[in-house]
Write a protein that holds these residues in place. Structure first.
Motif, PDB file in Angstrom:
ATOM      1  N   ALA A  27     -61.627 -34.012  21.031  1.00  0.00           N
ATOM      2  CA  ALA A  27     -61.343 -33.439  22.431  1.00  0.00           C
ATOM      3  C   ALA A  27     -60.369 -32.436  22.370  1.00  0.00           C
ATOM      4  N   MET A  62     -65.820 -31.387  22.103  1.00  0.00           N
ATOM      5  CA  MET A  62     -65.569 -31.235  23.739  1.00  0.00           C
ATOM      6  C   MET A  62     -64.439 -30.129  23.815  1.00  0.00           C
ATOM      7  N   SER A 209     -61.050 -43.434  24.120  1.00  0.00           N
ATOM      8  CA  SER A 209     -60.464 -42.382  24.198  1.00  0.00           C
ATOM      9  C   SER A 209     -59.000 -42.199  23.618  1.00  0.00           C
TER      10      SER A 209
HETATM   11  P1  FBP Z   1     -56.547 -37.210  23.784  1.00  0.00           P
HETATM   12  O1  FBP Z   1     -57.188 -38.025  22.707  1.00  0.00           O
HETATM   13  O2  FBP Z   1     -55.603 -36.364  23.585  1.00  0.00           O
HETATM   14  O3  FBP Z   1     -55.994 -38.451  24.641  1.00  0.00           O
HETATM   15  O4  FBP Z   1     -57.739 -36.587  24.738  1.00  0.00           O
HETATM   16  C1  FBP Z   1     -58.604 -37.240  25.430  1.00  0.00           C
HETATM   17  C2  FBP Z   1     -58.648 -36.413  26.912  1.00  0.00           C
HETATM   18  O5  FBP Z   1     -59.607 -37.093  27.808  1.00  0.00           O
HETATM   19  C3  FBP Z   1     -58.706 -35.152  26.919  1.00  0.00           C
HETATM   20  O6  FBP Z   1     -60.142 -34.845  26.848  1.00  0.00           O
HETATM   21  C4  FBP Z   1     -57.875 -34.799  28.070  1.00  0.00           C
HETATM   22  O7  FBP Z   1     -57.541 -33.717  28.191  1.00  0.00           O
HETATM   23  C5  FBP Z   1     -56.759 -35.693  28.134  1.00  0.00           C
HETATM   24  O8  FBP Z   1     -57.085 -36.827  27.370  1.00  0.00           O
HETATM   25  C6  FBP Z   1     -56.534 -36.365  29.654  1.00  0.00           C
HETATM   26  O9  FBP Z   1     -55.258 -36.703  29.438  1.00  0.00           O
HETATM   27  P2  FBP Z   1     -54.288 -37.631  30.519  1.00  0.00           P
HETATM   28  O10 FBP Z   1     -54.711 -39.379  30.320  1.00  0.00           O
HETATM   29  O11 FBP Z   1     -53.059 -37.344  30.518  1.00  0.00           O
HETATM   30  O12 FBP Z   1     -55.125 -37.328  31.820  1.00  0.00           O
END
Ligand code: FBP
Length: 273
Positions: A27, A62, A209
């Motif tokens: 990500a 992504m 995630s």
């Molecule tokens: P991470 O593994 O860093 O959590 O990334 C996953 C993600 O969904 C990213 O795609 C996005 O930028 C971020 O987490 C969103 O984070 P938040 O939970 O602060 O909105």
């Protein structure tokens, strides 16, 4: 009945992302979602992180259209692209933090040779209907052109005290599947037992995630192991990997758990910082 051309396209593209049905996806939309302060010193340039991600061996990346364009010579032909087509910045007013708006299109994903499209829905947000309706339209367009769609399925609203509650996460994932998502990326609920309850209501692959960087690397690897033992089909990870001094080692540790069934403790030997 004959098979539609678009269903073949979707199968071909999904097959590039999922290896034996599983995937470890990088990500990399944080520059938009959180701002550049997420990136450690020396990794501010998107090209630096993209080079590491490509060499680590992720199944897909992504990212947003601007980052995909600025780094296309690094990933194209090597790692499948999943274009993130919704987003929001963290500097918006607090009451507007529960809506992701459009930042890209399926047409742009096709134009760049992407193998998937990704969009977020904050389930339980006061603006849930805007995101769900937009996601439903994205699914319809993608379905007609053979493009897989991944949902970032996040329970999130001003009144919601626990975004990671298993009942809420499984509801969000079931709703995501009912909207037609091909892959679901969602919060880890804290244990294999609870994550199993999420997986069992979702008729499409569920991926964990990553979340904010874990205090201890082993805790993150144990979470990945739990997700796989619960029937989850992979991980979409950003910060835990790109904020680690051992970017490539940690990514390979996660890959070994997801694709080779390694135990977290054994994978630790790759991930030491
Ligand atoms: P991470 O593994 O860093 O959590 O990334 C996953 C993600 O969904 C990213 O795609 C996005 O930028 C971020 O987490 C969103 O984070 P938040 O939970 O602060 O909105």
């Amino acid at each position: 009945m004959t098979t539609s051309f678009s269903s073949i396209g979707k199968k071909v593209r999904l097959g590039r992302i999922l290896k034996n049905g599983r995937a470890v996806i990088f990500a990399f939309d944080h520059g938009f979602e959180h701002g550049p302060s997420d990136f450690p010193e020396g990794r501010e340039s998107p090209r630096t992180i993209m080079e590491l991600a490509v060499s680590a061996g992720f199944d897909a990346i992504m990212t947003t259209k601007g980052i995909a364009r600025a780094t296309h010579d690094l990933w194209a032909g090597r790692v499948p692209l999943i274009l993130k087509v919704t987003g929001k910045t963290s500097i918006r007013p607090p009451e507007q933090q529960f809506l992701q708006y459009s930042i890209g299109s399926v047409e742009e994903a096709i134009a760049m040779g992407a193998d998937g499209v990704a969009a977020t829905v904050y389930w339980g947000s006061p603006q849930e209907e805007l995101m769900a309706e937009r996601f439903s339209s994205i699914v319809s367009i993608c379905d007609s052109v053979g493009m897989p769609v991944m949902i970032l399925s996040y329970p999130r609203g001003p009144e919601m005290s626990d975004w990671y509650n298993v009942e809420t996460v499984r509801y969000a994932c079931r709703a995501s599947a009912e909207l037609g998502a091909d892959l679901i990326k969602t919060y880890y609920t804290g244990s294999a037992e609870t994550f199993k309850k999420v997986v069992e209501v979702s008729p499409v692959p569920v991926l964990m995630s990553g979340g904010a960087r874990a205090k201890e690397v082993i805790d993150f690897l144990r979470a990945v192991e739990s997700v796989i033992s619960a029937g989850g089909l992979g991980v979409v990870v950003g910060r835990n990997v790109f904020q680690s001094p051992n970017f490539v080692g940690l990514a390979r540790a996660v890959i070994s758990i997801v694709h080779k069934g390694a135990r977290a403790e054994d994978a630790m030997s790759l991930a030491r910082e």
